[in-house]
Design a protein around this motif. Structure first.
Motif, PDB file in Angstrom:
ATOM      1  N   MET A   1       0.856  -1.181   0.000  1.00 38.54           N
ATOM      2  CA  MET A   1       0.000   0.000   0.000  1.00 38.54           C
ATOM      3  C   MET A   1       0.897   1.238   0.000  1.00 38.54           C
ATOM      4  SD  MET A   1      -2.858  -1.497  -0.109  1.00 38.54           S
ATOM      5  CE  MET A   1      -3.928  -0.099  -0.017  1.00 38.54           C
ATOM      6  N   VAL A   2       0.431   2.292  -0.619  1.00 36.72           N
ATOM      7  CA  VAL A   2       1.230   3.514  -0.757  1.00 36.72           C
ATOM      8  C   VAL A   2       1.661   4.051   0.608  1.00 36.72           C
ATOM      9  CG1 VAL A   2       1.119   5.930  -1.496  1.00 36.72           C
ATOM     10  CG2 VAL A   2       0.300   4.117  -3.003  1.00 36.72           C
ATOM     11  N   ASP A   3       0.828   3.938   1.625  1.00 39.95           N
ATOM     12  CA  ASP A   3       1.178   4.432   2.961  1.00 39.95           C
ATOM     13  C   ASP A   3       2.380   3.718   3.560  1.00 39.95           C
ATOM     14  OD1 ASP A   3      -0.930   6.181   2.802  1.00 39.95           O
ATOM     15  OD2 ASP A   3      -2.273   4.973   4.047  1.00 39.95           O
ATOM     16  N   ASP A   4       2.714   2.537   3.049  1.00 38.36           N
ATOM     17  CA  ASP A   4       3.839   1.759   3.569  1.00 38.36           C
ATOM     18  C   ASP A   4       5.111   1.924   2.743  1.00 38.36           C
ATOM     19  OD1 ASP A   4       2.236   0.667   5.609  1.00 38.36           O
ATOM     20  OD2 ASP A   4       1.472  -0.867   4.239  1.00 38.36           O
ATOM     21  N   ILE A   5       5.107   2.849   1.784  1.00 34.99           N
ATOM     22  CA  ILE A   5       6.250   3.062   0.896  1.00 34.99           C
ATOM     23  C   ILE A   5       7.051   4.277   1.335  1.00 34.99           C
ATOM     24  CG2 ILE A   5       6.927   3.641  -1.478  1.00 34.99           C
ATOM     25  CD1 ILE A   5       5.862   0.851  -1.342  1.00 34.99           C
ATOM     26  N   LYS A   6       8.368   4.127   1.305  1.00 36.43           N
ATOM     27  CA  LYS A   6       9.297   5.235   1.552  1.00 36.43           C
ATOM     28  C   LYS A   6      10.257   5.287   0.376  1.00 36.43           C
ATOM     29  CE  LYS A   6       9.103   4.757   6.498  1.00 36.43           C
ATOM     30  NZ  LYS A   6       9.475   3.795   7.475  1.00 36.43           N
ATOM     31  N   PHE A   7      10.850   6.441   0.174  1.00 37.88           N
ATOM     32  CA  PHE A   7      11.797   6.641  -0.919  1.00 37.88           C
ATOM     33  C   PHE A   7      13.138   7.086  -0.356  1.00 37.88           C
ATOM     34  CE2 PHE A   7       7.575   7.363  -2.565  1.00 37.88           C
ATOM     35  CZ  PHE A   7       7.578   6.621  -3.725  1.00 37.88           C
ATOM     36  N   HIS A   8      14.211   6.499  -0.857  1.00 39.53           N
ATOM     37  CA  HIS A   8      15.569   6.931  -0.532  1.00 39.53           C
ATOM     38  C   HIS A   8      16.180   7.443  -1.832  1.00 39.53           C
ATOM     39  CE1 HIS A   8      15.445   5.352   3.533  1.00 39.53           C
ATOM     40  NE2 HIS A   8      14.883   4.261   3.035  1.00 39.53           N
ATOM     41  N   ASP A   9      16.000   8.738  -2.062  1.00 41.95           N
ATOM     42  CA  ASP A   9      16.379   9.334  -3.341  1.00 41.95           C
ATOM     43  C   ASP A   9      17.848   9.116  -3.683  1.00 41.95           C
ATOM     44  OD1 ASP A   9      13.787  10.182  -3.169  1.00 41.95           O
ATOM     45  OD2 ASP A   9      14.221  12.289  -3.500  1.00 41.95           O
ATOM     46  N   ASP A  10      18.734   9.315  -2.713  1.00 37.41           N
ATOM     47  CA  ASP A  10      20.165   9.210  -2.994  1.00 37.41           C
ATOM     48  C   ASP A  10      20.593   7.808  -3.401  1.00 37.41           C
ATOM     49  OD1 ASP A  10      19.519   8.451  -0.383  1.00 37.41           O
ATOM     50  OD2 ASP A  10      21.498   8.950   0.394  1.00 37.41           O
ATOM     51  N   ALA A  11      19.855   6.801  -2.968  1.00 37.06           N
ATOM     52  CA  ALA A  11      20.182   5.410  -3.308  1.00 37.06           C
ATOM     53  C   ALA A  11      19.265   4.845  -4.392  1.00 37.06           C
ATOM     54  CB  ALA A  11      20.093   4.540  -2.064  1.00 37.06           C
ATOM     55  N   LEU A  12      18.330   5.653  -4.892  1.00 41.59           N
ATOM     56  CA  LEU A  12      17.359   5.221  -5.908  1.00 41.59           C
ATOM     57  C   LEU A  12      16.533   4.032  -5.432  1.00 41.59           C
ATOM     58  CD1 LEU A  12      19.573   5.454  -9.117  1.00 41.59           C
ATOM     59  CD2 LEU A  12      18.043   7.199  -8.175  1.00 41.59           C
ATOM     60  N   MET A  13      16.201   4.027  -4.144  1.00 42.25           N
ATOM     61  CA  MET A  13      15.495   2.897  -3.551  1.00 42.25           C
ATOM     62  C   MET A  13      14.041   3.238  -3.247  1.00 42.25           C
ATOM     63  SD  MET A  13      17.764   0.450  -3.200  1.00 42.25           S
ATOM     64  CE  MET A  13      17.115  -0.658  -2.015  1.00 42.25           C
ATOM     65  N   LEU A  14      13.187   2.290  -3.552  1.00 44.94           N
ATOM     66  CA  LEU A  14      11.790   2.300  -3.154  1.00 44.94           C
ATOM     67  C   LEU A  14      11.691   1.229  -2.072  1.00 44.94           C
ATOM     68  CD1 LEU A  14       8.861   2.455  -5.566  1.00 44.94           C
ATOM     69  CD2 LEU A  14       8.890   0.677  -3.851  1.00 44.94           C
ATOM     70  N   VAL A  15      11.262   1.601  -0.880  1.00 46.33           N
ATOM     71  CA  VAL A  15      11.263   0.688   0.262  1.00 46.33           C
ATOM     72  C   VAL A  15       9.840   0.520   0.788  1.00 46.33           C
ATOM     73  CG1 VAL A  15      12.142   0.306   2.603  1.00 46.33           C
ATOM     74  CG2 VAL A  15      13.583   1.451   0.895  1.00 46.33           C
ATOM     75  N   ALA A  16       9.401  -0.717   0.893  1.00 45.22           N
ATOM     76  CA  ALA A  16       8.102  -1.033   1.486  1.00 45.22           C
ATOM     77  C   ALA A  16       8.353  -1.598   2.880  1.00 45.22           C
ATOM     78  CB  ALA A  16       7.363  -2.052   0.631  1.00 45.22           C
ATOM     79  N   ASP A  17       7.686  -1.016   3.864  1.00 43.77           N
ATOM     80  CA  ASP A  17       7.838  -1.470   5.244  1.00 43.77           C
ATOM     81  C   ASP A  17       6.458  -1.478   5.896  1.00 43.77           C
ATOM     82  OD1 ASP A  17       8.425  -2.003   7.866  1.00 43.77           O
ATOM     83  OD2 ASP A  17       9.992  -0.490   8.037  1.00 43.77           O
ATOM     84  N   ALA A  18       5.901  -2.652   6.016  1.00 38.14           N
ATOM     85  CA  ALA A  18       4.579  -2.803   6.621  1.00 38.14           C
ATOM     86  C   ALA A  18       4.697  -3.588   7.926  1.00 38.14           C
ATOM     87  CB  ALA A  18       3.628  -3.494   5.658  1.00 38.14           C
ATOM     88  N   GLY A  19       5.731  -3.311   8.691  1.00 34.23           N
ATOM     89  CA  GLY A  19       5.925  -4.016   9.952  1.00 34.23           C
ATOM     90  C   GLY A  19       6.691  -5.295   9.751  1.00 34.23           C
ATOM     91  N   ALA A  20       5.985  -6.410   9.721  1.00 30.44           N
ATOM     92  CA  ALA A  20       6.638  -7.711   9.595  1.00 30.44           C
ATOM     93  C   ALA A  20       7.071  -8.022   8.171  1.00 30.44           C
ATOM     94  CB  ALA A  20       5.700  -8.809  10.094  1.00 30.44           C
ATOM     95  N   VAL A  21       6.532  -7.297   7.200  1.00 32.20           N
ATOM     96  CA  VAL A  21       6.868  -7.539   5.800  1.00 32.20           C
ATOM     97  C   VAL A  21       7.636  -6.340   5.268  1.00 32.20           C
ATOM     98  CG1 VAL A  21       5.939  -7.924   3.498  1.00 32.20           C
ATOM     99  CG2 VAL A  21       4.821  -8.950   5.480  1.00 32.20           C
ATOM    100  N   ARG A  22       8.840  -6.591   4.740  1.00 32.81           N
ATOM    101  CA  ARG A  22       9.678  -5.523   4.205  1.00 32.81           C
ATOM    102  C   ARG A  22      10.309  -5.981   2.906  1.00 32.81           C
ATOM    103  NH1 ARG A  22      12.828  -4.101   9.754  1.00 32.81           N
ATOM    104  NH2 ARG A  22      10.935  -3.709  10.918  1.00 32.81           N
ATOM    105  N   TRP A  23      10.406  -5.051   1.956  1.00 33.06           N
ATOM    106  CA  TRP A  23      11.147  -5.308   0.726  1.00 33.06           C
ATOM    107  C   TRP A  23      11.603  -3.977   0.160  1.00 33.06           C
ATOM    108  CZ3 TRP A  23       8.784  -2.964  -3.411  1.00 33.06           C
ATOM    109  CH2 TRP A  23       7.412  -2.845  -3.396  1.00 33.06           C
ATOM    110  N   ASN A  24      12.597  -4.046  -0.714  1.00 34.81           N
ATOM    111  CA  ASN A  24      13.060  -2.832  -1.375  1.00 34.81           C
ATOM    112  C   ASN A  24      13.453  -3.144  -2.807  1.00 34.81           C
ATOM    113  OD1 ASN A  24      15.982  -3.436  -1.478  1.00 34.81           O
ATOM    114  ND2 ASN A  24      15.830  -3.307   0.736  1.00 34.81           N
TER     115      ASN A  24
END
Length: 72
Positions: A30-53
């Motif tokens: 879900m969009v609310d669980d997405i963060k962006f790390h601009d300097d590393a070009l990373m899209l990070v999903a963190d929904a507590g127990a489930v994480r991916w990038n």
């Protein structure tokens, strides 16, 4: 919106992002669980127990995702 990158494609909607990887994996968050790390070009999903990038290929791809979501 669909954004192709070297490992597959991102499907971006106002509520969710799906990462369909060329190896057959499907990741979504879900969009609310997405963060962006601009300097590393990373899209990070963190929904507590489930994480991916996902590392994107270019800043333009990252900005395209952010623009579609209305994130400055």
């Amino acid at each position: 919106m669909v954004i192709a990158f070297s490992a597959g494609k991102l499907i971006v909607s106002p509520f969710e992002i799906q990462a369909r990887l060329d190896n057959g994996c499907l990741l979504y968050a879900m969009v609310d669980d997405i963060k962006f790390h601009d300097d590393a070009l990373m899209l990070v999903a963190d929904a507590g127990a489930v994480r991916w990038n996902i590392k994107l290929d270019s800043n333009e791809q990252l900005q395209e995702v952010k623009g579609e979501l209305g994130i400055g």
